[in-house]
Motif scaffolding. Structure first.
Motif, short mmCIF file in Angstrom:
data_model
loop_
_atom_site.label_atom_id
_atom_site.label_comp_id
_atom_site.label_asym_id
_atom_site.label_seq_id
_atom_site.Cartn_x
_atom_site.Cartn_y
_atom_site.Cartn_z
N HIS A 4 13.29 100.55 40.17
CA HIS A 4 13.42 101.90 40.72
C HIS A 4 14.85 102.30 40.98
CE1 HIS A 4 12.58 100.40 45.06
NE2 HIS A 4 12.53 99.37 44.28
N HIS A 5 15.79 101.55 40.48
CA HIS A 5 17.19 101.76 40.80
C HIS A 5 18.02 101.91 39.55
CE1 HIS A 5 20.39 100.83 43.81
NE2 HIS A 5 19.41 101.13 44.64
N GLY A 6 17.53 101.42 38.41
CA GLY A 6 18.34 101.48 37.20
C GLY A 6 19.29 100.31 37.10
N THR A 7 20.52 100.51 37.64
CA THR A 7 21.53 99.44 37.52
C THR A 7 22.05 99.03 38.90
OG1 THR A 7 23.22 101.14 37.25
CG2 THR A 7 22.35 100.14 35.24
N PRO A 8 21.20 98.43 39.72
CA PRO A 8 21.67 98.06 41.07
C PRO A 8 22.68 96.92 41.01
CG PRO A 8 19.52 97.09 40.66
CD PRO A 8 19.85 97.92 39.45
N SER A 9 23.54 96.85 42.03
CA SER A 9 24.51 95.76 42.08
C SER A 9 23.88 94.48 42.60
CB SER A 9 25.67 96.16 43.00
OG SER A 9 25.19 96.29 44.32
N GLY A 10 22.82 94.62 43.39
CA GLY A 10 22.21 93.44 44.03
C GLY A 10 22.61 93.28 45.48
N ILE A 11 23.43 94.20 45.99
CA ILE A 11 23.91 94.04 47.38
C ILE A 11 22.78 94.27 48.40
CG2 ILE A 11 24.76 96.44 47.64
CD1 ILE A 11 27.16 95.19 49.21
N ASP A 12 21.89 95.23 48.10
CA ASP A 12 20.83 95.55 49.08
C ASP A 12 19.89 94.37 49.29
OD1 ASP A 12 21.98 98.04 49.02
OD2 ASP A 12 20.10 99.14 48.73
N ASN A 13 19.35 93.82 48.18
CA ASN A 13 18.42 92.69 48.32
C ASN A 13 19.11 91.49 48.96
OD1 ASN A 13 19.27 93.11 45.29
ND2 ASN A 13 19.13 90.88 45.58
N THR A 14 20.42 91.34 48.70
CA THR A 14 21.14 90.19 49.26
C THR A 14 21.28 90.31 50.77
OG1 THR A 14 22.37 89.95 47.20
CG2 THR A 14 23.29 88.87 49.14
N VAL A 15 21.84 91.41 51.25
CA VAL A 15 22.08 91.53 52.70
C VAL A 15 20.75 91.54 53.47
CG1 VAL A 15 22.28 94.07 52.69
CG2 VAL A 15 23.36 92.75 54.50
N ILE A 16 19.73 92.14 52.86
CA ILE A 16 18.44 92.24 53.55
C ILE A 16 17.74 90.88 53.58
CG2 ILE A 16 16.12 93.24 53.27
CD1 ILE A 16 17.68 95.91 52.61
N THR A 17 17.83 90.13 52.50
CA THR A 17 17.20 88.80 52.49
C THR A 17 17.88 87.85 53.48
OG1 THR A 17 16.60 89.01 50.16
CG2 THR A 17 16.63 86.79 51.07
N TYR A 18 19.22 87.82 53.44
CA TYR A 18 19.93 86.83 54.27
C TYR A 18 20.09 87.31 55.72
CZ TYR A 18 20.60 84.18 50.04
OH TYR A 18 20.36 83.45 48.90
N GLY A 19 20.00 88.63 55.93
CA GLY A 19 20.06 89.15 57.31
C GLY A 19 21.40 88.90 58.00
N LYS A 20 22.47 88.82 57.20
CA LYS A 20 23.81 88.57 57.76
C LYS A 20 24.81 89.49 57.06
CE LYS A 20 23.42 84.09 59.60
NZ LYS A 20 22.45 83.24 58.90
N ALA A 21 25.96 89.73 57.72
CA ALA A 21 27.00 90.53 57.08
C ALA A 21 27.46 89.80 55.82
CB ALA A 21 28.18 90.71 58.03
#
Ligand code: MEV
Length: 313
Positions: A144-161
């Motif tokens: 649903h994003h086309g060409t995401p960088s992957g930053i959203d799934n990363t920060v949300i999964t790890y729950g850290k800055a």
């Protein structure tokens, strides 16, 4: 089998949205004031393989098999079953709720995916490690994003800055000194897919000036990381202001976002910028500790649909 529930936080991009898609570094922070939740209850009366999904906020109440395979909720379940090699799971019902505004730049899509992947894998007795949860959520993001960088799934999964560069090892940022962000919503939902696609179109037709803007944004993220790690939080303000100007040049801001950004600065914010895909959605303001409440009120007065304060620590 008992009921299983998983939650996943929202996120804000502190620095580097859009440029991160082109390989520049970016910084993202989880925000736990908003979250997505997935609850699974066994459905022993139904036949094996039966999955029923409800998501009241999007008026969804349907059987898995009656939904299109590109539906992001279906895709998250399917990806989890495939990776576990389970074709016919014990029947279950999945209920998804979220307090993260949809298409508002706070990572609602990725948070829903992460919550679903975690709850389904735990329900099936094989809770997946973060690295796999993030990878599966990234696959769903692509739908649903086309060409995401992957930053959203990363920060949300790890729950850290996180300090994130596409296709590189993930780095967590230690926060030397906590700081306050006010997050305010324009109330206008704009799918990230649209703004990412627009930026790509412009970049493709005239790459040079866009590459320069992306590089300048990347430099801000590098400087911001140093400031965060050294506890020089005030220094982040001017960097945020510069980042907002560069996002304006990318044409992903909007009059509503600019209005809120100005209101936050006038109310004593050290800096402010849009956050996420832009053209609506949310903005963030860096607030001196004793002014966070006033800045929040100023943003509401300036037309924000909602606002909240988050402490980054
Ligand atoms: C979305 O949170 C941030 C963007 O840079 C898109 C992406 O990185 O996938 C706009």
């Amino acid at each position: 089998m008992p009921a299983i529930s998983s939650t996943a936080p929202g996120k804000v991009i502190l620095f580097g949205e859009h440029a991160v898609v082109y390989g520049q570094p970016a910084i993202a922070i989880p925000v736990t004031e908003v979250a997505a939740k997935a609850i699974i209850t066994p459905d022993p009366a139904a036949a094996a393989g039966s999955i029923h999904i409800t998501a009241p906020q999007i008026n969804l109440d349907a059987n898995f098999t009656d939904l299109p395979s590109i539906d992001p909720l279906v895709a998250a379940i399917r990806a989890t079953l495939d990776v576990l090699g389970i074709a016919k799971p014990p029947a279950f019902r999945l209920r998804v709720t979220s307090t993260i505004p949809v298409a508002g730049g706070l990572g609602s899509g990725a948070a829903v995916s992460v919550a679903i992947i975690r709850s389904v894998s735990a329900f099936l007795g094989h809770p997946l490690p973060d690295v796999q949860v993030s990878a599966l959520a990234f696959d769903v993001e692509k739908l649903h994003h086309g060409t995401p960088s992957g930053i959203d799934n990363t920060v949300i999964t790890y729950g850290k800055a996180v300090y994130y560069i596409k296709d590189k090892r993930i780095e967590m940022i230690p926060i030397a000194k906590s700081f306050n962000l006010v997050v305010a919503d324009t109330g206008i939902s704009t799918p990230t897919k649209e703004t990412v696609a627009d930026v790509r179109r412009h970049w493709e037709s005239d790459p040079e000036p866009y590459n320069k803007i992306f590089e300048s944004i990347g430099k801000l993220a590098i400087a911001a990381r140093a400031a965060i790690e050294q506890g020089n939080n005030e220094n982040l303000g001017p960097l945020m202001n510069e980042n907002h100007e560069l996002l304006q040049k990318l044409d992903v801001s909007s009059p509503d976002l600019d209005k809120l950004v100005l209101a936050a600065r006038e109310a004593g914010g050290w800096g402010a910028k849009l956050s996420g895909g832009g053209r609506g959605g949310n903005m963030i303001a860096l607030a001196p500790r004793d002014r966070a409440d006033e800045i929040k009120t100023a943003l509401e007065f300036a037309g924000a649909k909602s606002a909240f304060i988050t402490v980054v620590k």
